[in-house]
Scaffold this active site. Structure first.
Site, PDB file in Angstrom:
ATOM      1  N   GLY A   9       0.812  -1.231   0.000  1.00  0.00           N
ATOM      2  CA  GLY A   9       0.000   0.000   0.000  1.00  0.00           C
ATOM      3  C   GLY A   9       0.837   1.269   0.000  1.00  0.00           C
ATOM      4  N   LYS A 156     -10.405  -4.693  11.448  1.00  0.00           N
ATOM      5  CA  LYS A 156      -9.041  -4.764  11.988  1.00  0.00           C
ATOM      6  C   LYS A 156      -8.904  -5.946  12.961  1.00  0.00           C
ATOM      7  CE  LYS A 156      -6.259  -2.343  10.847  1.00  0.00           C
ATOM      8  NZ  LYS A 156      -5.455  -2.450   9.598  1.00  0.00           N
TER       9      LYS A 156
END
Ligand code: NAP
Length: 337
Positions: A9, A156
């Site tokens: 990313g 998460k």
């Protein structure tokens, strides 16, 4: 210590600062972005020497590009995960890429013989779904079944748990650990800013009428990148978990810091609070607000003591990060004051 590392990313806020620090230390960096069309823009924002970084197209949701991206790497920093500014319609829009992306990155890393894998998780995987206020530690996990836990916190938590289970069953000699940051602030790296910057922007541009009784802990993006580097390079990191955050503060305190430090440039920052019942009324029409009404008046402090003791790590004072965020938003013309 240096080597070749995959940072996933590379277009992201935290990954960008991490790449800068690794490049400054002499690491060779491979990074993934969803489309190579963005490579020139991301390269320009990073501003690291061209020869120290290579870009690979890879999406969290499919295998294409991952083997090439991780080939020859001794280390992986898996930072990419969906982090949208607004609420999503279906929680699986976040949960599935977060979990599948982590498992995909782990599978390809293990097959490539990577020795150390550091995943960016979150305090969102630690401190939610529990009654009462206390200081959370690395021993805590968000309860995803509890009412009011939002899609991001679920994504998460589920991704970190799945990653740890995968490593326990299949990880072999690859060392795995996580960094669990609180709200990340600091200077922007580009005009494409992370969702965590949004609330400072809204306070500065006057788009919120007052302070809701909401708060969070702040960690500086530069210090957080440094925490990642420490976890990538310190000995004996297998199964470690490090909270990275400062003291918990209410939004009203953030506003006071902005007004005190920025003077007239902070003239649109609210001065009053929003009563809880008004926010609850607003939540009827606004899904993003609905996600936080359960947090009104709550204190979710999380201790970074473990990172201090084991890695000698601390974040700078939150006021500095808050002011640098604001200054960066103003200097880039994102907020007109
Ligand atoms: P960010 O700037 O939005 O970065 C997110 C990165 O993930 C971007 O590079 C994004 O790529 C990538 N990504 C998202 N979905 C993807 C997909 N399907 N395939 C490939 N890449 C994908 O946010 P950030 O603040 O740097 O966050 C980085 C990590 O830190 C995340 O894991 C986040 O959960 C975690 N974290 C952030 C904070 C915070 O306050 N910022 C706090 C705790 C934890 P695109 O640019 O293509 O969208």
């Amino acid at each position: 210590m240096t080597g070749t590392i995959l940072v996933t990313g590379g277009s992201g806020y935290i990954a960008g600062y991490l790449i800068r620090q690794l490049a400054a230390q002499g690491w060779k960096i491979n990074t993934t972005i969803r489309s190579l069309k963005r490579e020139p823009e991301v390269r320009a924002a990073l501003g690291v020497p061209g020869s120290s970084i290579r870009f690979f197209a890879a999406d969290l949701m499919n295998d294409a590009g991952w083997a090439e991206a991780v080939a020859g790497c001794s280390h992986v920093a898996h930072v990419a995960s969906p982090f949208p500014p607004n609420a999503v319609k279906d929680e699986n829009e976040l949960i599935v890429p977060a979990r599948e992306g982590a498992l995909r990155a782990l599978r390809f890393a293990s097959a490539a013989g990577v020795s150390r894998f550091v995943m960016t998780s979150s305090v969102a995987a630690i401190a939610y779904g529990h009654p009462g206020d206390r200081t959370y530690t690395e021993a805590d996990w968000t309860d995803v079944e509890a009412p009011g836990v939002n899609a991001y916190a679920k994504s998460k938590t589920i991704a970190e748990r799945a990653a740890r289970e995968w490593v326990a069953a299949n990880g072999g000699a690859m060392e795995f650990c996580t960094i669990n940051p609180s709200a990340v602030l600091g200077p922007l790296m580009s005009d494409d800013y992370s969702a965590s910057i949004e609330f400072v922007k809204r306070l500065l541009d006057g788009s919120v009428p007052g302070f809701p009784r909401l708060g969070f802990a702040v960690v500086d993006v530069r210090d957080l990148a440094d925490l990642h580097v420490r976890a990538l390079t310190a000995p004996g990191m297998a199964n470690e978990r490090f909270i990275g955050g400062g003291p918990f503060m209410m939004m009203r305190e953030v506003g006071e810091i902005l007004r005190e430090r920025l003077g007239p440039e902070a003239r649109k920052v609210p001065t009053r609070g929003i009563p809880d019942f008004v926010l609850r009324l607003m939540a009827v029409f606004d899904n993003s607000i609905r996600q936080v009404t359960g947090e009104l008046g709550r204190t979710r402090a999380a201790s970074s003591e473990h990172a201090l003791v084991v890695l000698g790590w601390e974040s700078r004072p939150a006021a500095e990060s808050i002011v640098d965020t604001a200054r960066s938003l103003i200097d880039r013309g994102i907020v007109k004051v």
